[in-house]
Design an enzyme around this catalytic site. Structure first.
Site, PDB file in Angstrom:
ATOM      1  N   TYR A 161       0.833  -1.206   0.000  1.00 37.06           N
ATOM      2  CA  TYR A 161       0.000   0.000   0.000  1.00 37.06           C
ATOM      3  C   TYR A 161       0.874   1.265   0.000  1.00 37.06           C
ATOM      4  O   TYR A 161       0.686   2.167  -0.811  1.00 37.06           O
ATOM      5  CB  TYR A 161      -0.902  -0.020   1.240  1.00 37.06           C
ATOM      6  N   LYS A 210       1.237   4.092  -2.996  1.00 40.39           N
ATOM      7  CA  LYS A 210       1.020   5.524  -2.764  1.00 40.39           C
ATOM      8  C   LYS A 210       2.269   6.323  -3.151  1.00 40.39           C
ATOM      9  O   LYS A 210       2.173   7.397  -3.745  1.00 40.39           O
ATOM     10  CB  LYS A 210       0.650   5.778  -1.301  1.00 40.39           C
TER      11      LYS A 210
END
Lengths: 326, 326
Positions: free
Chosen positions: B148, B152
């Site tokens: 994750y 990002k």
């Protein structure tokens, strides 16, 4: 062991292949098979080791799957659209430099099971962008100012994550500006760093578009090959989660480059450098890294030249066969 | 102005929509049209402003092109697969968190011409990964330890490059851990940071899996909305090439969270916290950021709470209607 070189027809790729074949082994394992890949057909080397040469576009889906289907143990990924072209053509740069890398990593992932090859990714100091400190250390945050640098930084992140997840055993090598680059002058903004050495040593005029105080970070093509070979045999457990490393090099100003040229080839060579200031090139270069303190890479055994004289002498030995025309 | 909110059905998305409709304008421009998008159909709000609600999967090619075809002036991109799910499902996380973002940016790029919308991207402190200094400043290098966080960080790089190239006018907002998160307990490793406040205030037991000295960085859902609204109206010329910003927040240890709960809701509430040490959660949290010095964001006018008491009081006011059950 089976070694795959992607980008094998490029300048560094060809030197790496010569080095692999010259050594015959990596990290104590005999090279039993070599696959050379590029977008143009790589040269078939003369060797007793079985070598496959292949040409295809790595950024086209499924090409990478074909390439890794035979599960090479070690993969060098050197293929890239260069900085200037990636800036001129946004889609092409992202497709080759980012998607090509991701398709390769995903092709490895899809094989799955026990397959977890060492992957050595050629990255670049283009991942750094101004504002930069005078000396850049291993914790410098990445704020690339080109699409090429952005694509390399994204590929580095993917390499680290896929390594963390056990998909592959990756190491990213941020190469210094390679100097002296052999061959013809090109239109890259950095071209003059090699040109002001290469052309005079060849008895030809070179244009210098910036001032003597411009400083940059260099390594020879020979060092670049040695970085890649060392990365291939390194114990990656020593890297922890941080899989991408700035490489050692020689920090030199243009003035120091010219001084080294004078020491080695004399004032006649230096007189072949014609100063032709170019504001636009000077502005581009101003955003580039000047000096590094690549402590991690040095501690891990990566070595570069220690003076610009050495860089010139390597060019004279490796490319000019010891003969200076100036 | 036409505003598009992607991820409008999520917790922050719904608050942002309420805030946009409550204000009726952004940076002095009346909101004349609002498009709300999510993978599930967002609620149709009661308002005099024309609102389109749409459901589709942004990570499917062409969906983003459909969404931006009407050239929204301002785009909030909040849609994401959360950290735990992105870790459990590698393909899904990369597809939604990275490809979805890239497809959106490329849909904007393909329109071209004069079109250059403000794009506010929700990023996260997950872009940071251990080893981290005690206090993290704006030049901390990004070494995410989750897929994750990697996704990002890659989206942030793309945002910066596309902004530099004039494709869009982007700003990335690294959100603190949102606390107190309303709703039911979830299985996120960070869930207890909200749970030990939310459940006791509701007269229910909460499990605390880590020690009192664990420190982390928080902002209220109200602050998260204000960050996004401020980012939408900021003069991005002030950002230079560095388009991604860590947001202000409140650094608090679990002990300080509990002290604040005691001050506000008394010892009865605190007694509802049941200590149940969990080594695996403690290990995950150990790699997380503790404190930030988000000087850039503060200088640019981003504001968060100044104490954890304030964060609890906002939850009591906004979610509990002022009523504490403990």
């Amino acid at each position: 062991m089976h070694v795959l070189v992607i980008g094998a027809a490029g300048m560094i790729g060809r030197k790496l292949v010569a080095s692999l074949l010259g050594s015959g082994h990596v990290n104590g394992h005999d090279i039993t098979r070599l696959t050379l890949h590029d977008v143009i057909m790589p040269e078939q080397p003369q060797t007793t080791i079985p070598v496959d040469v292949k040409a295809s576009d790595i950024s086209v889906p499924h090409e990478a799957n074909v390439l890794v289907a035979s599960k090479p143990d070690l993969i060098f990924h050197l293929a890239a659209i260069v900085s200037g072209e990636a800036e001129a053509n946004l889609e092409l740069g992202y497709r080759v430099n980012f998607d090509g890398t991701r398709l390769l990593f995903d092709a490895i992932r899809i094989i799955g099971g026990e397959y977890c090859p060492r992957v050595v990714l050629a990255s670049s100091l283009a991942v750094y962008g101004a504002p930069l400190p005078d000396v850049i250390d291993d914790t410098q945050h990445l704020t690339p100012l080109t699409s090429y640098g952005t694509q390399k930084a994204m590929a580095e992140l993917l390499l680290a994550d896929y390594s963390r997840r056990g998909v592959l055993d990756g190491i990213g090598i941020r190469l210094p500006t390679i100097c002296v680059r052999p061959g013809l002058p090109n239109k890259a903004a950095s071209g003059f760093f090699s040109g002001i050495i290469r052309e005079p040593l060849n008895g030809q005029e070179a244009v210098l578009p910036v001032g003597d105080n411009v400083q940059h970070w260099f390594a020879s093509p020979r060092s670049a090959t040695e970085f890649l070979m060392h990365a291939a045999s390194l114990d990656t457990a020593l890297l922890g989660a941080q899989r991408n490393l700035m490489m050692p090099g020689v920090g030199a100003t243009v003035g120091e480059q010219i001084d080294a040229l004078r020491r080695i080839a004399g004032e006649r060579a230096v007189r072949l450098i014609r100063r032709e200031p170019n504001e636009s090139i000077a502005r581009i270069i101003a955003g580039w890294p000047r000096l590094f303190n690549p402590a991690r890479a040095k501690a891990l055994g990566f070595k570069a030249e220690t003076s610009f004289d050495e860089i010139i002498n390597i060019h004279i030995a490796d490319v000019l066969g010891g003969v200076v025309k100036a």
